[in-house]
Design a protein around this motif. Sequence first.
Motif, PDB file in Angstrom:
ATOM      1  N   PHE A   1      13.132  43.723 -53.912  1.00  0.00           N
ATOM      2  CA  PHE A   1      13.676  42.529 -53.269  1.00  0.00           C
ATOM      3  C   PHE A   1      12.631  41.414 -53.231  1.00  0.00           C
ATOM      4  N   ALA A   2      11.380  41.770 -52.955  1.00  0.00           N
ATOM      5  CA  ALA A   2      10.306  40.768 -52.924  1.00  0.00           C
ATOM      6  C   ALA A   2      10.085  40.161 -54.307  1.00  0.00           C
ATOM      7  N   LEU A   3      10.141  40.973 -55.345  1.00  0.00           N
ATOM      8  CA  LEU A   3       9.968  40.463 -56.705  1.00  0.00           C
ATOM      9  C   LEU A   3      11.095  39.497 -57.082  1.00  0.00           C
ATOM     10  N   VAL A   4      12.332  39.861 -56.738  1.00  0.00           N
ATOM     11  CA  VAL A   4      13.468  38.973 -57.006  1.00  0.00           C
ATOM     12  C   VAL A   4      13.301  37.666 -56.226  1.00  0.00           C
ATOM     13  N   SER A   5      12.893  37.766 -54.992  1.00  0.00           N
ATOM     14  CA  SER A   5      12.683  36.577 -54.164  1.00  0.00           C
ATOM     15  C   SER A   5      11.599  35.684 -54.746  1.00  0.00           C
TER      16      SER A   5
ATOM     17  N   VAL B   1      12.324  56.710 -65.724  1.00  0.00           N
ATOM     18  CA  VAL B   1      12.226  55.481 -66.517  1.00  0.00           C
ATOM     19  C   VAL B   1      11.771  54.280 -65.690  1.00  0.00           C
ATOM     20  N   ALA B   2      11.439  54.515 -64.418  1.00  0.00           N
ATOM     21  CA  ALA B   2      10.929  53.430 -63.572  1.00  0.00           C
ATOM     22  C   ALA B   2       9.734  53.936 -62.780  1.00  0.00           C
ATOM     23  N   ARG B   3       8.841  53.024 -62.514  1.00  0.00           N
ATOM     24  CA  ARG B   3       7.645  53.366 -61.733  1.00  0.00           C
ATOM     25  C   ARG B   3       8.040  54.001 -60.411  1.00  0.00           C
ATOM     26  N   ALA B   4       7.290  54.990 -60.003  1.00  0.00           N
ATOM     27  CA  ALA B   4       7.571  55.694 -58.752  1.00  0.00           C
ATOM     28  C   ALA B   4       6.888  55.047 -57.556  1.00  0.00           C
ATOM     29  N   ASP B   5       5.997  54.094 -57.807  1.00  0.00           N
ATOM     30  CA  ASP B   5       5.211  53.520 -56.714  1.00  0.00           C
ATOM     31  C   ASP B   5       5.809  52.238 -56.139  1.00  0.00           C
ATOM     32  N   ILE B   6       7.070  51.935 -56.435  1.00  0.00           N
ATOM     33  CA  ILE B   6       7.720  50.776 -55.829  1.00  0.00           C
ATOM     34  C   ILE B   6       8.987  51.244 -55.125  1.00  0.00           C
ATOM     35  N   ASP B   7       9.429  50.434 -54.184  1.00  0.00           N
ATOM     36  CA  ASP B   7      10.654  50.761 -53.463  1.00  0.00           C
ATOM     37  C   ASP B   7      11.567  49.536 -53.427  1.00  0.00           C
ATOM     38  N   GLY B   8      12.660  49.645 -52.702  1.00  0.00           N
ATOM     39  CA  GLY B   8      13.628  48.565 -52.633  1.00  0.00           C
ATOM     40  C   GLY B   8      13.063  47.296 -52.036  1.00  0.00           C
ATOM     41  N   THR B   9      12.149  47.420 -51.098  1.00  0.00           N
ATOM     42  CA  THR B   9      11.523  46.232 -50.505  1.00  0.00           C
ATOM     43  C   THR B   9      10.691  45.499 -51.549  1.00  0.00           C
ATOM     44  N   ASP B  10       9.963  46.254 -52.368  1.00  0.00           N
ATOM     45  CA  ASP B  10       9.193  45.639 -53.451  1.00  0.00           C
ATOM     46  C   ASP B  10      10.124  44.941 -54.443  1.00  0.00           C
TER      47      ASP B  10
ATOM     48  N   CYS C   1      23.230  41.177 -47.007  1.00  0.00           N
ATOM     49  CA  CYS C   1      21.913  41.222 -47.646  1.00  0.00           C
ATOM     50  C   CYS C   1      21.366  42.656 -47.635  1.00  0.00           C
ATOM     51  N   VAL C   2      21.495  43.340 -46.515  1.00  0.00           N
ATOM     52  CA  VAL C   2      21.014  44.713 -46.407  1.00  0.00           C
ATOM     53  C   VAL C   2      21.786  45.626 -47.360  1.00  0.00           C
ATOM     54  N   THR C   3      23.097  45.433 -47.430  1.00  0.00           N
ATOM     55  CA  THR C   3      23.925  46.244 -48.319  1.00  0.00           C
ATOM     56  C   THR C   3      23.572  45.988 -49.782  1.00  0.00           C
ATOM     57  N   MET C   4      23.368  44.712 -50.126  1.00  0.00           N
ATOM     58  CA  MET C   4      22.992  44.371 -51.498  1.00  0.00           C
ATOM     59  C   MET C   4      21.628  44.986 -51.842  1.00  0.00           C
ATOM     60  N   LYS C   5      20.680  44.872 -50.919  1.00  0.00           N
ATOM     61  CA  LYS C   5      19.354  45.447 -51.152  1.00  0.00           C
ATOM     62  C   LYS C   5      19.452  46.962 -51.344  1.00  0.00           C
ATOM     63  N   ALA C   6      20.293  47.608 -50.545  1.00  0.00           N
ATOM     64  CA  ALA C   6      20.481  49.057 -50.676  1.00  0.00           C
ATOM     65  C   ALA C   6      21.081  49.416 -52.035  1.00  0.00           C
ATOM     66  N   ALA C   7      22.000  48.591 -52.514  1.00  0.00           N
ATOM     67  CA  ALA C   7      22.610  48.845 -53.825  1.00  0.00           C
ATOM     68  C   ALA C   7      21.563  48.720 -54.936  1.00  0.00           C
TER      69      ALA C   7
ATOM     70  N   ILE D   1       8.878  41.201 -65.186  1.00  0.00           N
ATOM     71  CA  ILE D   1       9.071  42.089 -64.034  1.00  0.00           C
ATOM     72  C   ILE D   1       9.792  43.364 -64.462  1.00  0.00           C
ATOM     73  N   ALA D   2      10.842  43.220 -65.260  1.00  0.00           N
ATOM     74  CA  ALA D   2      11.573  44.408 -65.707  1.00  0.00           C
ATOM     75  C   ALA D   2      10.653  45.343 -66.490  1.00  0.00           C
ATOM     76  N   SER D   3       9.823  44.780 -67.353  1.00  0.00           N
ATOM     77  CA  SER D   3       8.922  45.637 -68.138  1.00  0.00           C
ATOM     78  C   SER D   3       7.818  46.244 -67.261  1.00  0.00           C
ATOM     79  N   ALA D   4       7.480  45.584 -66.168  1.00  0.00           N
ATOM     80  CA  ALA D   4       6.487  46.149 -65.247  1.00  0.00           C
ATOM     81  C   ALA D   4       7.094  47.282 -64.411  1.00  0.00           C
ATOM     82  N   ILE D   5       8.389  47.223 -64.146  1.00  0.00           N
ATOM     83  CA  ILE D   5       9.052  48.253 -63.360  1.00  0.00           C
ATOM     84  C   ILE D   5       9.396  49.455 -64.225  1.00  0.00           C
ATOM     85  N   LEU D   6       9.915  49.198 -65.415  1.00  0.00           N
ATOM     86  CA  LEU D   6      10.358  50.290 -66.283  1.00  0.00           C
ATOM     87  C   LEU D   6       9.178  50.909 -67.014  1.00  0.00           C
ATOM     88  N   THR D   7       9.223  52.220 -67.163  1.00  0.00           N
ATOM     89  CA  THR D   7       8.107  52.926 -67.796  1.00  0.00           C
ATOM     90  C   THR D   7       8.379  53.286 -69.240  1.00  0.00           C
TER      91      THR D   7
END
Length: 182
Positions: A148-152, A137-146, A118-124, A174-180
């Motif tokens: 993962f939470a959105l996918v969950s 092309v993606a918002r700078a104010d989110i990270d991998g934890t965000d 799970c950690v490796t997948m999240k890192a990928a 979600i994709a359109s909210a992440i991509l700029t």
Amino acid sequence: MRADAQKNYDHLLAVARDVVTEDGAEASLRDIARRAGVGLGTLYRHFPRREVLLEALLRTSFDALTVRAGALEKSTSPADALTSWLREIVVVTHSYRGAIASMVAAIAEPDSALHASCVTMKAAGTQLLVRAQAEGVARADIDGTDLFALVSAVAWLHDQPSFAPRADHLVDVIASAILTRG
């Protein structure tokens, strides 16, 4: 593991993947054994508890998603790679209806059999996000934890009968909210 035991293990996992996809995480273990053409004892020798079977199924899928993220990173644009990976991870979570709690718990539980995968997948996935952010092309104010939470969250929605039909649409949202980019 002996070759015949490995063959049984792999066959049980393949059948279990089909049954769990059809019936969810609470699928009958007896059904899995019957459809695999083995006795219940053989199933229990390989997977002594339902959780062990689910962990094996999820670990296989998480490892495949990790590999897929690497392939996408090399073969497509940052935005397309991230969007494709998001769609693919949501498909995996939808395939294991009722197992989202195990997935979410594994990221925070180092003793879980799923933790490393799970950690490796999240890192990928995070790497795909960082690449998209670096290209602007993606918002700078989110990270991998965000991410993962959105996918969950989308996976959880799919487990709710009244929201399940909206899950695919919400991946687009979600994709359109992440991509700029437009």
